[in-house]
Design a protein around this motif. Structure first.
Motif, PDB file in Angstrom:
ATOM      1  N   ILE A 327      47.068  32.664  50.705  1.00 45.56           N
ATOM      2  CA  ILE A 327      47.044  34.132  50.803  1.00 45.56           C
ATOM      3  C   ILE A 327      47.594  34.672  49.499  1.00 45.56           C
ATOM      4  O   ILE A 327      48.609  34.189  48.992  1.00 45.56           O
ATOM      5  N   CYS A 328      46.921  35.650  48.944  1.00 43.42           N
ATOM      6  CA  CYS A 328      47.468  36.242  47.741  1.00 43.42           C
ATOM      7  C   CYS A 328      47.161  37.738  47.690  1.00 43.42           C
ATOM      8  O   CYS A 328      46.288  38.231  48.397  1.00 43.42           O
ATOM      9  N   PHE A 329      47.935  38.406  46.872  1.00 43.35           N
ATOM     10  CA  PHE A 329      47.764  39.841  46.685  1.00 43.35           C
ATOM     11  C   PHE A 329      47.298  40.094  45.261  1.00 43.35           C
ATOM     12  O   PHE A 329      47.759  39.443  44.324  1.00 43.35           O
ATOM     13  N   ARG A 330      46.360  41.024  45.118  1.00 44.88           N
ATOM     14  CA  ARG A 330      45.888  41.382  43.774  1.00 44.88           C
ATOM     15  C   ARG A 330      45.828  42.898  43.670  1.00 44.88           C
ATOM     16  O   ARG A 330      45.838  43.597  44.683  1.00 44.88           O
ATOM     17  N   ILE A 331      45.752  43.373  42.450  1.00 43.71           N
ATOM     18  CA  ILE A 331      45.693  44.822  42.247  1.00 43.71           C
ATOM     19  C   ILE A 331      44.286  45.209  41.827  1.00 43.71           C
ATOM     20  O   ILE A 331      43.799  44.758  40.787  1.00 43.71           O
ATOM     21  N   GLN A 332      43.629  46.009  42.671  1.00 45.72           N
ATOM     22  CA  GLN A 332      42.288  46.481  42.312  1.00 45.72           C
ATOM     23  C   GLN A 332      42.437  47.724  41.444  1.00 45.72           C
ATOM     24  O   GLN A 332      43.083  48.689  41.835  1.00 45.72           O
ATOM     25  N   PHE A 333      41.820  47.670  40.261  1.00 44.93           N
ATOM     26  CA  PHE A 333      42.020  48.796  39.345  1.00 44.93           C
ATOM     27  C   PHE A 333      40.730  49.516  38.976  1.00 44.93           C
ATOM     28  O   PHE A 333      40.746  50.582  38.386  1.00 44.93           O
ATOM     29  N   PHE A 334      39.594  48.920  39.337  1.00 44.27           N
ATOM     30  CA  PHE A 334      38.336  49.515  38.887  1.00 44.27           C
ATOM     31  C   PHE A 334      37.183  49.021  39.760  1.00 44.27           C
ATOM     32  O   PHE A 334      37.205  47.886  40.240  1.00 44.27           O
ATOM     33  N   ALA A 335      36.195  49.891  40.000  1.00 35.38           N
ATOM     34  CA  ALA A 335      34.994  49.485  40.739  1.00 35.38           C
ATOM     35  C   ALA A 335      33.796  50.206  40.142  1.00 35.38           C
ATOM     36  O   ALA A 335      33.921  51.333  39.653  1.00 35.38           O
ATOM     37  N   GLY A 336      32.661  49.554  40.156  1.00 32.45           N
ATOM     38  CA  GLY A 336      31.461  50.192  39.614  1.00 32.45           C
ATOM     39  C   GLY A 336      30.239  49.329  39.844  1.00 32.45           C
ATOM     40  O   GLY A 336      30.344  48.192  40.315  1.00 32.45           O
ATOM     41  N   LYS A 337      29.087  49.874  39.494  1.00 30.80           N
ATOM     42  CA  LYS A 337      27.820  49.148  39.700  1.00 30.80           C
ATOM     43  C   LYS A 337      27.625  48.056  38.641  1.00 30.80           C
ATOM     44  O   LYS A 337      26.887  47.112  38.837  1.00 30.80           O
ATOM     45  N   GLU A 338      28.293  48.245  37.499  1.00 27.39           N
ATOM     46  CA  GLU A 338      28.071  47.340  36.380  1.00 27.39           C
ATOM     47  C   GLU A 338      28.813  46.017  36.567  1.00 27.39           C
ATOM     48  O   GLU A 338      29.990  46.011  36.942  1.00 27.39           O
ATOM     49  N   ASN A 339      28.101  44.918  36.325  1.00 27.63           N
ATOM     50  CA  ASN A 339      28.715  43.594  36.422  1.00 27.63           C
ATOM     51  C   ASN A 339      29.314  43.233  35.056  1.00 27.63           C
ATOM     52  O   ASN A 339      28.618  42.803  34.155  1.00 27.63           O
ATOM     53  N   ILE A 340      30.616  43.435  34.924  1.00 31.43           N
ATOM     54  CA  ILE A 340      31.267  43.228  33.627  1.00 31.43           C
ATOM     55  C   ILE A 340      31.948  41.864  33.595  1.00 31.43           C
ATOM     56  O   ILE A 340      32.544  41.426  34.587  1.00 31.43           O
ATOM     57  N   ASN A 341      31.884  41.210  32.463  1.00 28.34           N
ATOM     58  CA  ASN A 341      32.591  39.936  32.288  1.00 28.34           C
ATOM     59  C   ASN A 341      34.099  40.180  32.386  1.00 28.34           C
ATOM     60  O   ASN A 341      34.605  41.130  31.783  1.00 28.34           O
ATOM     61  N   THR A 342      34.804  39.321  33.110  1.00 32.93           N
ATOM     62  CA  THR A 342      36.241  39.561  33.294  1.00 32.93           C
ATOM     63  C   THR A 342      37.033  39.396  31.991  1.00 32.93           C
ATOM     64  O   THR A 342      38.175  39.826  31.897  1.00 32.93           O
ATOM     65  N   SER A 343      36.395  38.736  31.004  1.00 32.83           N
ATOM     66  CA  SER A 343      37.107  38.603  29.723  1.00 32.83           C
ATOM     67  C   SER A 343      36.733  39.735  28.756  1.00 32.83           C
ATOM     68  O   SER A 343      37.030  39.667  27.561  1.00 32.83           O
ATOM     69  N   ASP A 344      36.077  40.762  29.292  1.00 29.50           N
ATOM     70  CA  ASP A 344      35.671  41.909  28.466  1.00 29.50           C
ATOM     71  C   ASP A 344      36.876  42.546  27.765  1.00 29.50           C
ATOM     72  O   ASP A 344      37.971  42.603  28.320  1.00 29.50           O
TER      73      ASP A 344
END
Ligand SMILES: [Zn+2]
Length: 410
Positions: A327-344
């Protein structure tokens, strides 16, 4: 040639499958009981370990070791703590292993501090499991931690002529049976994560090194390097009472998580009180990420593709089975239609960026926390840039509500 290759892959697949299967059985049936834990404070007496400007490594090791041991004794009725030393005394390396083996302990946790010559900017925490890694950085740690034996009486006899300074001597470690490597790695990963999340020091990851005492103990074992006393800021931080308590609680909580996983229990973590949380030293940004790229961290996607030998594959399958109840907790900071690379580049100020897809939207998260408290603390920082950020929870990588996660953690 071609045929041989195919057979090899098949065999490998079978090995992985069998190991995964047995591990699931082992974890599922909770056969493994952790009843005896050896806490090993590195060095001591005539052996100071690393020497900083303000202190000797052996003293910090002992203080943290005693705190970890006390937390275990105070909070577990079913675990006996065995110390290799409880005061500033000389205990030979082989004797430490002997203490653990004679007591038939279930776990060996060795506590150390790091140092590196002529590189005062190097900082951070790393956790080692036994393994043959001939890289320069890994060998340096192995040599440093094995060096005490040269100061010991009769070391020629007790170590069958093993010379910790001779690279050729390290061939003996290739005989290491990896029977305990999986569990060692699982524990190491948990210890490393708790320590990093709580202290915010640089994460130098879980690694392998040919450390004699780990080689000799017949049980899962890890060696923790709490930080660098060759960096004066980090040395000061390590010397603080509240840091030592924070680190001890982190190691204890990792043990709780590991024991829960193996025994199917649901013991809760000790809280990290805000007052007991010293501010980690501010390092110049240039050394913020000073991991040694030469060392292959054993839990990383790159090592899987690079070394697809049995050991690595086994480790990875195990890390996966370990996630069965994560189980872990994360912080959601952004949402959108665009599939962005996480290393952007846009995410470069955030750590551990991950994404998931929900109802056609890509949602991006930062951080990976064991407790809601830790996530809440990090949230205020993320909110400075992303004011709508909020906390979400995952159970085995499946999104669940924060309330559900809290219920599961009880
Ligand atoms: Zn040491």
């Amino acid at each position: 040639m071609q045929k041989y290759k195919i057979m090899n892959i098949k065999t490998l697949f079978l090995v992985c499958f069998t190991l995964t299967f047995f591990n699931i059985v082992a974890f599922g049936q909770a056969k493994d009981k952790i009843a005896k834990v050896v806490i090993d404070a590195g060095h001591g007496g005539k052996m100071p370990g690393a020497v900083g400007k303000l202190c000797k490594e052996k003293d910090i090791n002992l203080k943290v070791a005693l705190r970890v041991g006390k937390l275990i004794s105070d909070n577990f009725d079913d675990v006996t703590v065995i110390y290799t030393r409880t005061e500033d005394e000389t205990v030979e390396i082989y004797k430490r292993a002997e203490i653990a083996n004679k007591n038939k302990a279930d776990l060996f946790i060795s506590i150390h501090c790091n140092s590196v010559k002529d590189k005062p900017n190097v900082t951070g925490i790393e956790t080692f499991v036994m393994g043959v890694d001939q890289s320069e950085a890994s060998m340096a740690v192995a040599k440093k931690e094995n060096a005490d034996m040269l100061l010991e009486k009769d070391h020629e006899t007790n170590y069958s002529g093993f010379d910790p300074n001779s690279p050729e001597a390290y061939i003996i470690f290739s005989l290491y049976s990896s029977a305990y490597l999986n569990k060692s790695t699982i524990l190491a990963a948990k210890v490393q994560r708790h320590l990093i999340n709580n202290t915010k020091l640089v994460d130098r990851l879980v690694k392998q090194a040919s450390i004699f005492v780990l080689y000799k103990v017949a049980m899962p074992s890890i060696l923790i390097e709490l930080g660098f006393i060759s960096n004066t800021e980090e040395e000061k931080y390590l010397l603080r009472d509240d840091t030592q308590e924070l680190m001890a609680i982190s190691i204890y909580n990792a043990l709780v998580e590991y024991k829960n996983l193996l025994e199917g229990t649901q013991k809760s973590f000790l809280p990290i009180s805000k007052t007991a949380k010293p501010k980690a030293p501010e390092m110049p940004s240039i050394v913020k990420d000073n991991r040694d790229t030469i060392v292959t961290p054993i839990i990383s996607a790159t090592s899987v593709t690079k070394d697809s030998n049995d050991t690595i594959v086994t480790l990875v399958t195990n890390i996966d089975t370990l996630k069965i109840d994560a189980i872990c907790f994360r912080i959601q900071f952004f949402a959108g239609k665009e599939n962005i690379n996480t290393s952007d580049k846009r995410f470069s100020s955030l750590s551990e960026v991950k994404k998931y897809n929900e109802n056609g939207y890509w949602k991006y998260t930062t951080g990976n926390f064991n407790t809601l408290d830790q996530a809440q603390e990090a949230l205020s920082n993320v909110k400075k840039k992303y004011s709508d950020a909020f906390i979400i929870a995952f159970h085995n990588e499946k999104k669940i509500s924060v309330r559900e996660a809290q219920e599961l953690m009880k």
